[in-house]
Motif scaffolding. Sequence first.
Motif, PDB file in Angstrom:
ATOM      1  N   LEU A 197      -5.525  -3.065   3.122  1.00 50.16           N
ATOM      2  CA  LEU A 197      -5.878  -3.943   2.009  1.00 50.16           C
ATOM      3  C   LEU A 197      -4.924  -5.137   1.973  1.00 50.16           C
ATOM      4  O   LEU A 197      -4.108  -5.310   2.871  1.00 50.16           O
ATOM      5  CB  LEU A 197      -5.814  -3.162   0.688  1.00 50.16           C
ATOM      6  N   ASP A 198      -5.016  -5.944   0.924  1.00 51.24           N
ATOM      7  CA  ASP A 198      -4.139  -7.109   0.750  1.00 51.24           C
ATOM      8  C   ASP A 198      -2.659  -6.752   0.805  1.00 51.24           C
ATOM      9  O   ASP A 198      -2.276  -5.628   0.498  1.00 51.24           O
ATOM     10  CB  ASP A 198      -4.374  -7.744  -0.633  1.00 51.24           C
ATOM     11  N   GLU A 199      -1.858  -7.742   1.150  1.00 48.13           N
ATOM     12  CA  GLU A 199      -0.396  -7.684   1.039  1.00 48.13           C
ATOM     13  C   GLU A 199       0.208  -6.462   1.730  1.00 48.13           C
ATOM     14  O   GLU A 199       1.167  -5.863   1.240  1.00 48.13           O
ATOM     15  CB  GLU A 199       0.019  -7.723  -0.426  1.00 48.13           C
ATOM     16  N   GLY A 200      -0.371  -6.051   2.837  1.00 51.43           N
ATOM     17  CA  GLY A 200       0.183  -4.938   3.596  1.00 51.43           C
ATOM     18  C   GLY A 200      -0.059  -3.571   2.986  1.00 51.43           C
ATOM     19  O   GLY A 200       0.455  -2.578   3.487  1.00 51.43           O
ATOM     20  N   ARG A 201      -0.826  -3.498   1.906  1.00 50.63           N
ATOM     21  CA  ARG A 201      -1.137  -2.196   1.308  1.00 50.63           C
ATOM     22  C   ARG A 201      -2.090  -1.452   2.222  1.00 50.63           C
ATOM     23  O   ARG A 201      -2.943  -2.047   2.865  1.00 50.63           O
ATOM     24  CB  ARG A 201      -1.825  -2.352  -0.060  1.00 50.63           C
ATOM     25  N   SER A 202      -1.952  -0.142   2.260  1.00 52.11           N
ATOM     26  CA  SER A 202      -2.899   0.678   3.002  1.00 52.11           C
ATOM     27  C   SER A 202      -3.054   2.020   2.302  1.00 52.11           C
ATOM     28  O   SER A 202      -2.160   2.468   1.585  1.00 52.11           O
ATOM     29  CB  SER A 202      -2.460   0.870   4.451  1.00 52.11           C
ATOM     30  N   VAL A 203      -4.206   2.627   2.518  1.00 49.43           N
ATOM     31  CA  VAL A 203      -4.508   3.923   1.917  1.00 49.43           C
ATOM     32  C   VAL A 203      -4.861   4.881   3.051  1.00 49.43           C
ATOM     33  O   VAL A 203      -5.843   4.655   3.762  1.00 49.43           O
ATOM     34  CB  VAL A 203      -5.694   3.814   0.928  1.00 49.43           C
ATOM     35  N   PRO A 204      -4.047   5.930   3.279  1.00 54.11           N
ATOM     36  CA  PRO A 204      -4.372   6.886   4.336  1.00 54.11           C
ATOM     37  C   PRO A 204      -5.620   7.681   3.953  1.00 54.11           C
ATOM     38  O   PRO A 204      -5.775   8.068   2.798  1.00 54.11           O
ATOM     39  CB  PRO A 204      -3.141   7.779   4.410  1.00 54.11           C
ATOM     40  N   THR A 205      -6.513   7.887   4.931  1.00 56.68           N
ATOM     41  CA  THR A 205      -7.752   8.605   4.658  1.00 56.68           C
ATOM     42  C   THR A 205      -8.133   9.499   5.816  1.00 56.68           C
ATOM     43  O   THR A 205      -7.659   9.344   6.935  1.00 56.68           O
ATOM     44  CB  THR A 205      -8.934   7.632   4.424  1.00 56.68           C
ATOM     45  N   GLY A 206      -9.044  10.403   5.536  1.00 56.00           N
ATOM     46  CA  GLY A 206      -9.689  11.198   6.561  1.00 56.00           C
ATOM     47  C   GLY A 206     -10.961  10.498   6.995  1.00 56.00           C
ATOM     48  O   GLY A 206     -11.220   9.355   6.609  1.00 56.00           O
TER      49      GLY A 206
ATOM     50  N   ARG B 176      -9.505  -8.604   1.474  1.00 54.69           N
ATOM     51  CA  ARG B 176      -9.933  -8.105   2.773  1.00 54.69           C
ATOM     52  C   ARG B 176      -9.783  -6.591   2.796  1.00 54.69           C
ATOM     53  O   ARG B 176      -8.945  -6.029   2.083  1.00 54.69           O
ATOM     54  CB  ARG B 176      -9.097  -8.714   3.903  1.00 54.69           C
ATOM     55  N   VAL B 177     -10.609  -5.960   3.617  1.00 53.69           N
ATOM     56  CA  VAL B 177     -10.523  -4.513   3.824  1.00 53.69           C
ATOM     57  C   VAL B 177     -10.639  -4.257   5.325  1.00 53.69           C
ATOM     58  O   VAL B 177     -11.642  -4.615   5.941  1.00 53.69           O
ATOM     59  CB  VAL B 177     -11.640  -3.758   3.064  1.00 53.69           C
ATOM     60  N   ALA B 178      -9.615  -3.679   5.913  1.00 52.62           N
ATOM     61  CA  ALA B 178      -9.614  -3.363   7.347  1.00 52.62           C
ATOM     62  C   ALA B 178      -9.939  -1.881   7.520  1.00 52.62           C
ATOM     63  O   ALA B 178      -9.283  -1.020   6.926  1.00 52.62           O
ATOM     64  CB  ALA B 178      -8.260  -3.682   7.967  1.00 52.62           C
ATOM     65  N   VAL B 179     -10.974  -1.620   8.316  1.00 49.01           N
ATOM     66  CA  VAL B 179     -11.494  -0.264   8.477  1.00 49.01           C
ATOM     67  C   VAL B 179     -11.517   0.103   9.954  1.00 49.01           C
ATOM     68  O   VAL B 179     -11.893  -0.711  10.797  1.00 49.01           O
ATOM     69  CB  VAL B 179     -12.937  -0.189   7.918  1.00 49.01           C
ATOM     70  N   LYS B 180     -11.130   1.342  10.260  1.00 44.27           N
ATOM     71  CA  LYS B 180     -11.270   1.852  11.622  1.00 44.27           C
ATOM     72  C   LYS B 180     -12.655   2.501  11.708  1.00 44.27           C
ATOM     73  O   LYS B 180     -12.847   3.659  11.358  1.00 44.27           O
ATOM     74  CB  LYS B 180     -10.166   2.870  11.919  1.00 44.27           C
ATOM     75  N   GLY B 181     -13.657   1.691  12.107  1.00 49.49           N
ATOM     76  CA  GLY B 181     -15.030   2.160  12.195  1.00 49.49           C
ATOM     77  C   GLY B 181     -15.231   3.134  13.335  1.00 49.49           C
ATOM     78  O   GLY B 181     -14.392   3.243  14.228  1.00 49.49           O
TER      79      GLY B 181
END
Length: 78
Positions: free
Chosen positions: A52-61, A22-27
């Motif tokens: 992302l999976d297993e509570g992983r997240s990637v901070p982005t602009g 899964r991928v959760a995005v703030k559209g």
Amino acid sequence: MKKLKVRILTPSGVLFEGESSRVAVKGGQAPFVVLPGHAPIISSVEEGSIGLDEGRSVPTGPGVVRVKDDEVTICVAR
């Protein structure tokens, strides 16, 4: 379980490349979640983080996301 191919890119290189169920995005209009089999879409992405999976997240602009054929490509400013 089927996985999505995920790439998060910046002008300076690859922030993340791998698989996730899964991928959760703030559209730009509202947050959404991409699962395998998701319809093709292009959307703006707000500054924050990509979940992302297993509570992983990637901070982005801010940036854009493209979903097609179980591949998620996200291009962000940072």
